[in-house]
Design an enzyme around this catalytic site. Structure first.
Site, PDB file in Angstrom:
ATOM      1  N   GLY A 240       0.821  -1.209   0.000  1.00  0.00           N
ATOM      2  CA  GLY A 240       0.000   0.000   0.000  1.00  0.00           C
ATOM      3  C   GLY A 240       0.853   1.256   0.000  1.00  0.00           C
TER       4      GLY A 240
ATOM      5  N   ASN B  17       1.883  -2.381   5.435  1.00  0.00           N
ATOM      6  CA  ASN B  17       1.181  -1.124   5.695  1.00  0.00           C
ATOM      7  C   ASN B  17      -0.241  -1.110   5.137  1.00  0.00           C
ATOM      8  OD1 ASN B  17       0.995   2.054   5.842  1.00  0.00           O
ATOM      9  ND2 ASN B  17       0.675   1.507   3.698  1.00  0.00           N
TER      10      ASN B  17
ATOM     11  N   TYR C  37     -12.008  -3.584  12.398  1.00  0.00           N
ATOM     12  CA  TYR C  37     -10.678  -2.946  12.274  1.00  0.00           C
ATOM     13  C   TYR C  37      -9.844  -3.168  13.536  1.00  0.00           C
ATOM     14  CZ  TYR C  37      -7.402   0.939  11.204  1.00  0.00           C
ATOM     15  OH  TYR C  37      -6.286   1.709  10.953  1.00  0.00           O
TER      16      TYR C  37
ATOM     17  N   LYS D 269      -6.363  -5.160  13.829  1.00  0.00           N
ATOM     18  CA  LYS D 269      -5.154  -4.459  14.278  1.00  0.00           C
ATOM     19  C   LYS D 269      -4.590  -5.078  15.553  1.00  0.00           C
ATOM     20  CE  LYS D 269      -4.757  -1.440  10.958  1.00  0.00           C
ATOM     21  NZ  LYS D 269      -3.648  -1.584   9.994  1.00  0.00           N
TER      22      LYS D 269
HETATM   23  P1  NAD Z   1      -4.770   5.091   3.003  1.00  0.00           P
HETATM   24  O1  NAD Z   1      -6.174   4.656   2.777  1.00  0.00           O
HETATM   25  O2  NAD Z   1      -4.340   6.431   2.545  1.00  0.00           O
HETATM   26  O3  NAD Z   1      -3.753   4.015   2.394  1.00  0.00           O
HETATM   27  C1  NAD Z   1      -3.953   2.643   2.481  1.00  0.00           C
HETATM   28  C2  NAD Z   1      -3.144   1.985   1.398  1.00  0.00           C
HETATM   29  O4  NAD Z   1      -3.379   0.560   1.432  1.00  0.00           O
HETATM   30  C3  NAD Z   1      -3.556   2.457   0.008  1.00  0.00           C
HETATM   31  O5  NAD Z   1      -2.412   2.683  -0.761  1.00  0.00           O
HETATM   32  C4  NAD Z   1      -4.352   1.276  -0.541  1.00  0.00           C
HETATM   33  O6  NAD Z   1      -4.330   1.173  -1.932  1.00  0.00           O
HETATM   34  C5  NAD Z   1      -3.631   0.117   0.114  1.00  0.00           C
HETATM   35  N1  NAD Z   1      -4.444  -1.102   0.131  1.00  0.00           N
HETATM   36  C6  NAD Z   1      -5.714  -1.257   0.578  1.00  0.00           C
HETATM   37  N2  NAD Z   1      -6.112  -2.517   0.400  1.00  0.00           N
HETATM   38  C7  NAD Z   1      -5.083  -3.180  -0.195  1.00  0.00           C
HETATM   39  C8  NAD Z   1      -4.888  -4.512  -0.631  1.00  0.00           C
HETATM   40  N3  NAD Z   1      -5.839  -5.448  -0.504  1.00  0.00           N
HETATM   41  N4  NAD Z   1      -3.699  -4.849  -1.175  1.00  0.00           N
HETATM   42  C9  NAD Z   1      -2.714  -3.930  -1.325  1.00  0.00           C
HETATM   43  N5  NAD Z   1      -2.838  -2.654  -0.918  1.00  0.00           N
HETATM   44  C10 NAD Z   1      -4.009  -2.292  -0.371  1.00  0.00           C
HETATM   45  O7  NAD Z   1      -4.546   4.928   4.556  1.00  0.00           O
HETATM   46  P2  NAD Z   1      -3.325   5.309   5.528  1.00  0.00           P
HETATM   47  O8  NAD Z   1      -3.886   6.194   6.559  1.00  0.00           O
HETATM   48  O9  NAD Z   1      -2.120   5.703   4.770  1.00  0.00           O
HETATM   49  O10 NAD Z   1      -3.105   3.881   6.215  1.00  0.00           O
HETATM   50  C11 NAD Z   1      -1.912   3.128   6.123  1.00  0.00           C
HETATM   51  C12 NAD Z   1      -1.898   2.124   7.262  1.00  0.00           C
HETATM   52  O11 NAD Z   1      -1.853   2.822   8.501  1.00  0.00           O
HETATM   53  C13 NAD Z   1      -3.141   1.240   7.325  1.00  0.00           C
HETATM   54  O12 NAD Z   1      -2.782  -0.062   7.714  1.00  0.00           O
HETATM   55  C14 NAD Z   1      -3.968   1.894   8.395  1.00  0.00           C
HETATM   56  O13 NAD Z   1      -4.860   0.985   9.007  1.00  0.00           O
HETATM   57  C15 NAD Z   1      -2.884   2.359   9.339  1.00  0.00           C
HETATM   58  N6  NAD Z   1      -3.293   3.420  10.261  1.00  0.00           N
HETATM   59  C16 NAD Z   1      -3.679   4.646   9.798  1.00  0.00           C
HETATM   60  C17 NAD Z   1      -4.050   5.614  10.707  1.00  0.00           C
HETATM   61  C18 NAD Z   1      -4.452   6.997  10.280  1.00  0.00           C
HETATM   62  O14 NAD Z   1      -4.858   7.781  11.154  1.00  0.00           O
HETATM   63  N7  NAD Z   1      -4.387   7.363   9.039  1.00  0.00           N
HETATM   64  C19 NAD Z   1      -4.042   5.321  12.067  1.00  0.00           C
HETATM   65  C20 NAD Z   1      -3.666   4.080  12.501  1.00  0.00           C
HETATM   66  C21 NAD Z   1      -3.279   3.133  11.578  1.00  0.00           C
END
Ligand code: NAD
Length: 247
Positions: free
Chosen positions: A12, A90, A155, A159
């Protein structure tokens, strides 16, 4: 350039936190395989940014919840760069809803990408890492996996599952020189959080001691630390990058 000549897969990596991690690792001299599920334009943008800065990178399409896709991803990484030293799991999605209304399909989708995806990618890279007797895996969980969150049972379960999976893997692989750690971000400004209603965003802000939303780059720097030899004596740990939200 402590990571010079290392090779990483960032799942991702087309946008958000994943892109920030890809850029941060590349700036430390890592050759980065940018994985994406659907948006090739976004992944190619990440690759271009890395190349413009003098780094090496390729984009590879793979749905991390599909074993055949993940095998292809690892195969492409090995064909292009010859080895895999770092895996950053990620990729993640949300399908929020209160328990009573949560559809089984939303449970399955979130568990498939967020937890099974980590299992499949870890398994796929582990063969090579075990053989070379070195490697680093960083899994992106969430503070929600530690504290729970109303409306995010799927979720939070995924996690929290990542944390158990990571600790089990850390114990299994430690004797072979492979470290596995978890980064648990709090509230980070990305596409994932921008869709939250303003009222919800303001409510969350009240729960952050440092009083602001985090940046993807602030998560990425911690991932780089955990991927580098500077953290050589750290494995099986969960590091919150959350402005104090979880304490
Ligand atoms: P985002 O939605 O901007 O990015 C998520 C990425 O994962 C995207 O590039 C998407 O294409 C990719 N993805 C989704 N499903 C996929 C699959 N089946 N195969 C391959 N790629 C896939 O979100 P983000 O905020 O950048 O999140 C990144 C990570 O951080 C995630 O695991 C999310 O749960 C975690 N996270 C984010 C936050 C936040 O506040 N943004 C907080 C805690 C954890």
């Amino acid at each position: 350039m402590v990571l010079n000549e290392s090779v990483a897969i960032v799942t991702g990596g087309g946008r958000g936190i994943g892109r920030a991690i890809a850029l941060e690792l590349a700036a430390a001299g890592v050759k980065v395989v940018v994985n994406y599920a659907g948006r090739s334009d976004k992944a190619e943008e990440t690759v271009s940014l890395i190349r413009q800065a003098g780094g090496e990178s390729i984009a590879v399409q793979a749905d991390v919840s599909q074993a055949a896709d993940v095998d292809h991803l690892v195969q492409m990484a090995l064909e292009h760069f010859g080895k895999i030293d770092i895996l950053v799991n990620n990729a993640g999605i949300t399908r929020d809803g209160l328990m009573l209304r949560m559809k089984e399909a939303d449970w399955d989708a979130v568990l498939a990408t967020n937890l099974k995806g980590v299992f499949l990618c870890t398994k796929a890279v582990s063969k090579g890492m075990l053989k070379q007797r070195s490697g680093v895996i960083v899994n992106i969980s969430s503070v929600v996996g530690l504290s729970g969150n109303a409306g995010q049972a799927n979720y939070a379960a995924a996690k929290a599952g990542i944390i158990g999976l990571s600790k089990a893997t850390a114990k299994e692989f430690a004797s072979r020189g492979i470290r596995v750690n978890v980064v648990a971000p709090g509230y980070i400004c990305t596409d994932m959080t921008e869709t939250l209603p303003e009222g919800v965003q303001n409510e969350i802000l009240q729960t952050i001691p440092l009083g602001r939303i985090g940046k993807p780059e602030e998560v990425a720097k911690v991932v780089r630390f955990l991927a580098s030899p500077e953290s050589a004596y750290i494995t099986g740990q969960v590091l919150c990058v959350d402005g104090g939200m979880e304490m």
